[in-house]
Design a protein around this motif. Structure first.
Motif, PDB file in Angstrom:
ATOM      1  N   TYR A 232     -23.395 112.595  17.837  1.00  0.00           N
ATOM      2  CA  TYR A 232     -23.373 111.470  18.573  1.00  0.00           C
ATOM      3  C   TYR A 232     -22.158 110.732  18.866  1.00  0.00           C
ATOM      4  O   TYR A 232     -21.683 110.571  20.219  1.00  0.00           O
TER       5      TYR A 232
ATOM      6  N   HIS B 248     -27.325 108.788  21.451  1.00  0.00           N
ATOM      7  CA  HIS B 248     -27.958 107.822  20.580  1.00  0.00           C
ATOM      8  C   HIS B 248     -27.647 108.295  19.152  1.00  0.00           C
ATOM      9  O   HIS B 248     -27.640 109.324  19.027  1.00  0.00           O
ATOM     10  N   PHE B 249     -27.971 107.386  18.204  1.00  0.00           N
ATOM     11  CA  PHE B 249     -27.968 108.024  16.875  1.00  0.00           C
ATOM     12  C   PHE B 249     -29.162 107.698  16.170  1.00  0.00           C
ATOM     13  O   PHE B 249     -29.529 106.807  15.314  1.00  0.00           O
TER      14      PHE B 249
ATOM     15  N   ARG C 280     -18.800 104.266  20.822  1.00  0.00           N
ATOM     16  CA  ARG C 280     -20.101 104.742  20.461  1.00  0.00           C
ATOM     17  C   ARG C 280     -20.186 104.337  18.971  1.00  0.00           C
ATOM     18  O   ARG C 280     -21.373 104.205  18.441  1.00  0.00           O
TER      19      ARG C 280
ATOM     20  N   GLN D 294     -24.895 113.531  22.201  1.00  0.00           N
ATOM     21  CA  GLN D 294     -26.280 112.907  22.527  1.00  0.00           C
ATOM     22  C   GLN D 294     -25.928 111.524  22.466  1.00  0.00           C
ATOM     23  O   GLN D 294     -24.575 111.077  22.108  1.00  0.00           O
TER      24      GLN D 294
END
Length: 387
Positions: A330, A337-338, A375, A335
């Motif tokens: 992440y 999202h976590f 993020r 990606q």
């Protein structure tokens, strides 16, 4: 807001961390002299209308894109293993779809892949017999080979519960290996990764268990390409490596001691099939390229700073290491999202994630510090910390 994060520390309060840009991932250079698989994680679909603790919902596009990323660096992919949350959120039906999709992609691009086959659709219990375990293994092995994939024969919780002693393990493995169309990689997963596998091979003591495992390998050497052991003990791996039948490879699964084990000694070396190669893939590719060029200093330099991070990600309870693997994916933008299959993002503390950031930064695994900071902030905010 820049690239400085104010991260929580165990003593209380916050401490600043200035993120630095590490080297950008680059394809492998030269010929490698080790076989190297990264056990790859799966990307959950965070918008699926499902029961996250019960149903596995996968973002197939990003999951497959991550495999392309690993292949692009020169690594093979070990598919549907424990790193993909096999047995911790990823059921057999979803695992098989993952294997089918990944093998098709690998074959279209000429990439290296091997796939986990086990018995995880069979719930261990007092009524489960060794014959039931054999049938379960056969079902999964046949399904994997039907895709064209090589089998990684995973350790079985059901076998650990049903076996009466070493002779049952010998019988089961001989039966399963004898039915395969191509040699398999065996996987001895220690109880630190899965408590249900304690006493595997019919003995609580690892050295006694090793004797049974070595007998199985010797009796079925023509059907065995290699064995991956995940006991987090360099000494045990080396002891076993020196006794393997001719032609059978040792694949290290030791996420604590992999640099020494892969580099080897004057009596041999280990190949690699590692979960840590998922989050440190770029460093692993640099290290293996250096080793292939006999640049041992460059090899050590590429790997050295990743070891503290790996030991942190795989710290006890080791079975929760997947959370750190996905958090790294992440942070690096693989990606958006976590969120994890089975809600496993909750298995590590906020302090654990903060230390992971510090160690990954030390290992120079972030190529875009501004994006990493952007993020990280919402993850910590959701846990009550404005970083």
């Amino acid at each position: 807001m820049g690239t400085t994060l104010n991260l929580p520390v165990p003593s209380g309060g916050l401490a600043p961390l200035t993120l630095v840009a590490g080297p950008k991932p680059a394809p492998a250079s030269g010929a490698w002299n080790r076989v190297a698989y990264a056990a790859a994680h799966v990307v959950a679909d965070p918008l699926a209308d499902n029961d996250p603790w019960i149903d596995a919902a996968i973002d197939w596009e990003r999951t497959l894109a991550y495999r392309e990323y690993l292949w692009g660096l020169g690594l093979g992919v070990a598919e549907a293993m424990d790193t993909a949350q096999r047995g911790m959120g990823l059921d057999w039906a979803t695992s098989l779809e993952l294997i089918q999709r990944s093998v098709a992609l690998a074959r279209s691009g000429g990439h290296t892949i091997a796939c986990g086959a086990g018995t995880d659709h069979l719930t261990p219990g007092p009524d489960v017999s060794v014959d039931d375990v054999i049938a379960a293994y056969e079902l999964q092995c046949e399904a994997v080979e039907a895709t064209g994939g090589r089998v990684i024969l995973m350790a079985s919780r059901a076998l650990a519960a049903a076996a009466k002693g070493p002779e049952d393990y010998a019988m089961v493995y001989a039966r399963i290996l004898g039915g395969l169309s191509q040699p398999a990689i065996l996987h001895w997963l220690g109880e630190m990764f899965d408590p249900a596998l304690a006493g595997y091979w019919g003995a609580e003591d690892h050295m006694a268990a090793m004797e049974t495992c070595l007998t199985v390998l010797a009796d079925n050497a023509g059907k065995v390409e290699g064995i991956k052991i995940s006991l987090l003990s360099a000494e045990k791996e080396i002891a076993m490596r020196r006794r393997l039948p001719k032609g059978v490879k040792m694949y290290t699964g030791d996420d604590f001691n992999y640099p020494d084990l892969i580099e080897g000694d004057d009596q041999g070396y280990s190949h690699a099939l590692l979960g840590i190669f998922d989050p440190i893939a770029s460093a692993a590719a640099r290290a293996l390229s250096a080793l292939g060029a006999e640049d041992h200093a460059g090899y050590r330099q590429a790997f050295e700073l990743t070891v503290p991070l790996s030991r942190h990600i795989f710290k006890a309870p080791t079975r929760f290491y997947k959370t750190g693997v996905v958090f790294m994916a992440y942070l690096n933008g693989h990606q958006n999202h976590f969120t994890m299959v089975g809600g496993q993002e909750s298995t590590r503390s906020t302090q654990h994630l903060a230390e992971l950031l510090r160690l990954a930064n030390d290992a120079q695994l972030f190529t875009d510090p501004d994006a990493v900071a952007a993020r990280a902030r919402p993850v910590f905010a959701a846990r009550g910390v404005e970083v």
